[in-house]
Design an enzyme around this catalytic site. Structure first.
Site, short mmCIF file in Angstrom:
data_model
loop_
_atom_site.label_atom_id
_atom_site.label_comp_id
_atom_site.label_asym_id
_atom_site.label_seq_id
_atom_site.Cartn_x
_atom_site.Cartn_y
_atom_site.Cartn_z
N ARG A 163 23.93 59.37 66.26
CA ARG A 163 23.24 58.25 66.62
C ARG A 163 21.73 58.62 65.30
O ARG A 163 20.47 58.01 66.03
CB ARG A 163 22.37 57.92 68.13
CG ARG A 163 23.36 57.65 69.10
CD ARG A 163 24.25 56.16 68.60
NE ARG A 163 24.64 55.37 70.32
CZ ARG A 163 25.69 55.74 70.18
NH1 ARG A 163 26.64 56.60 69.49
NH2 ARG A 163 26.51 54.87 70.91
N SER A 235 22.38 52.32 76.42
CA SER A 235 21.97 54.10 76.62
C SER A 235 20.63 53.89 75.77
O SER A 235 20.48 53.86 75.14
CB SER A 235 22.82 54.58 75.83
OG SER A 235 23.90 53.93 75.41
N GLU A 337 17.41 57.72 72.89
CA GLU A 337 17.82 57.14 72.25
C GLU A 337 16.81 55.42 71.75
O GLU A 337 16.70 54.97 70.40
CB GLU A 337 19.37 56.00 72.53
CG GLU A 337 20.02 55.59 72.11
CD GLU A 337 20.91 55.06 71.64
OE1 GLU A 337 22.33 55.18 72.80
OE2 GLU A 337 21.62 54.18 71.36
N1 EPU Z 1 28.90 58.87 84.09
C1 EPU Z 1 29.20 59.64 85.48
N2 EPU Z 1 28.66 58.28 86.25
C2 EPU Z 1 28.51 56.83 85.67
C3 EPU Z 1 28.67 56.82 84.62
C4 EPU Z 1 29.20 57.55 83.50
O1 EPU Z 1 28.81 60.42 86.20
O2 EPU Z 1 28.39 55.91 86.51
C5 EPU Z 1 30.11 60.01 83.12
C6 EPU Z 1 31.56 59.86 83.58
O3 EPU Z 1 31.74 61.03 83.25
C7 EPU Z 1 32.65 59.56 82.14
C8 EPU Z 1 31.32 60.06 81.24
O4 EPU Z 1 29.94 59.89 81.99
O5 EPU Z 1 33.65 60.01 81.63
C9 EPU Z 1 30.89 59.06 80.12
O6 EPU Z 1 30.47 58.02 80.42
P1 EPU Z 1 30.51 56.36 79.16
O7 EPU Z 1 32.64 56.94 78.81
O8 EPU Z 1 30.25 55.51 79.50
O9 EPU Z 1 30.52 56.95 77.58
P2 EPU Z 1 28.62 57.63 77.75
O10 EPU Z 1 28.89 58.92 76.97
O11 EPU Z 1 28.04 57.51 78.83
C10 EPU Z 1 28.74 56.60 74.77
C11 EPU Z 1 28.10 55.57 74.58
C12 EPU Z 1 27.72 54.35 74.66
C13 EPU Z 1 29.09 54.01 74.63
C14 EPU Z 1 30.01 54.71 75.52
C15 EPU Z 1 31.52 54.52 75.09
C16 EPU Z 1 25.58 57.58 73.93
C17 EPU Z 1 24.06 57.18 73.92
N3 EPU Z 1 26.10 55.76 74.75
O12 EPU Z 1 27.93 56.74 76.50
O13 EPU Z 1 26.90 53.48 73.37
O14 EPU Z 1 29.48 52.56 74.64
O15 EPU Z 1 29.94 56.28 75.17
O16 EPU Z 1 31.87 55.58 73.69
O17 EPU Z 1 26.45 58.30 73.29
C18 EPU Z 1 24.57 52.54 73.71
O18 EPU Z 1 24.07 53.54 73.07
O19 EPU Z 1 24.21 51.62 74.08
C19 EPU Z 1 26.10 53.01 74.44
C20 EPU Z 1 26.17 52.18 75.24
#
Ligand code: EPU
Length: 342
Positions: A163, A235, A337
């Protein structure tokens, strides 16, 4: 077109009614150059926006908000494996993904349904489901604000990180992206490592990029709020890096804590793992937590939403509260972010 005292309600995905002293929208590079030359005579503060999907306006903006409507798309063949697609910065990112999938060009499908426009996507290095836009960018075309001259950045010169880009760091506010050249694949190799994507496509023995796009859209729709219905900026926080000693101490205390291997390190800093901000926030019991009309979203706590009656200050206070609690419990500093606009 130059507007005065312009409402930005439709120009930020939180849906906050704030006003810009001036708002200028242009359809070509030459209109932008003329505008910048004119502005040099009596410089005013400039903020360039895309779809406003990563911004928190804290109050009215005392300057000129710029917006691009440059929306051409050109395909340049290079060989039977790859194609270069040149696209104007003002096209909606997901519309671009849709067009690439229709043409059968691979590379954008994992990034489907991300809000925002092409120009901002290249500044932000958007990423999802194992792909970052930096992986498919060949070069970025810009205009320098100070000189109104063209400057071309190779993908290396964009200094992409998680990012991050040169346009957000050392050259922040100095260049306006007008077009991007993408290097896409004619015989796409799919990236299906992300768990939920793999699961959704498990029954499909020969998935296409259109199948991947459909799967990504369905995952995003099930987890993330639609900003047209519930104001938000995706995010709100980045997933934090964590050094070796701290990570090991946390793992002893929280054996189920999720983490990811780090692929991009930063100078003078050797992170070993990236932690899940969503998990850290959930462990603090903050899912659904409200301040005024601002709430931590229930199915993805990385997202802060405007329930309809939030003020920008409610979102800022909620963000600070999340940062405070995560720091108190895990000694981890969450970085936002979303850009706060004073
Ligand atoms: N999780 C929880 N509780 C929840 C939701 C998620 O504990 O309610 C944990 C779980 O362990 C899950 C992990 O968080 O496996 C990862 O969740 P997710 O796959 O939704 O990904 P993220 O790391 O939270 C990032 C990006 C997203 C992108 C997703 C998928 C960032 C800041 N965000 O989120 O990007 O869609 O990966 O690749 O890196 C954005 O930037 O606006 C965005 C949505």
């Amino acid at each position: 077109m130059l507007y005065k005292n312009f409402s930005l309600k439709d120009k930020n995905t939180f849906g906050f009614e704030v006003f810009a002293k001036k708002f200028f929208e242009y359809e070509s590079e030459s209109e932008l150059i003329d505008f910048l030359r004119e502005n040099q005579k009596q410089p005013e503060r400039i903020l360039h926006i895309g779809e406003g999907s990563n911004l928190l306006f804290l109050h009215n903006f005392d300057g000129i908000v710029l917006h691009s409507k440059i929306n051409f798309l050109e395909t340049k063949e290079i060989d039977n494996q790859e194609v270069i697609v040149r696209v104007g910065a003002g096209i909606a990112w997901d519309r671009f993904c849709e067009m690439m999938v229709e043409k059968g060009f691979g590379g954008t499908e994992n990034l489907s349904l991300i809000y925002g426009e092409v120009g901002a996507a290249a500044v932000q290095n958007i990423g999802a489901y194992g792909v970052e836009i930096a992986d498919i960018i060949e070069s970025v075309e810009t205009i320098e604000v100070k000189t109104a001259k063209n400057r071309y950045f190779t993908v290396k010169e964009c200094e992409y990180g998680y990012r991050e880009s040169v346009f957000k760091k050392s050259k922040k506010g100095e260049f306006i992206v007008t077009a991007i050249n993408f290097r896409l694949q004619k015989n796409p190799t799919l990236k299906l490592e992300y768990g939920a994507l793999k699961t959704l496509l498990a029954d499909n023995s020969n998935p296409t990029i259109a199948d991947v796009r459909r799967a990504v859209i369905s995952i995003r729709e099930s987890k993330l709020p639609n900003p047209k219905i519930l104001g938000n900026a995706g995010s709100f926080f980045k997933n934090p890096y964590c050094c070796k000693e701290h990570f090991e101490a946390l793992q002893r205390q929280f054996p189920k804590m999720p983490y990811y291997p780090v692929t991009i390190g930063e100078k003078n800093f050797s992170p070993i793992q990236k932690l899940s901000a969503a998990w850290l926030i959930e462990q603090c019991g903050l899912k659904g937590h409200k301040i005024g009309g601002a709430q931590v979203y229930h199915s993805q706590p990385l997202v802060l939403v405007n329930l309809g009656n939030a003020t920008p200050q409610n979102i800022a206070e909620l963000s600070a509260e999340v940062q405070r609690q995560v720091k108190a419990k895990f000694s981890i500093e969450l970085e936002t972010e979303v850009n706060f606009i004073e």
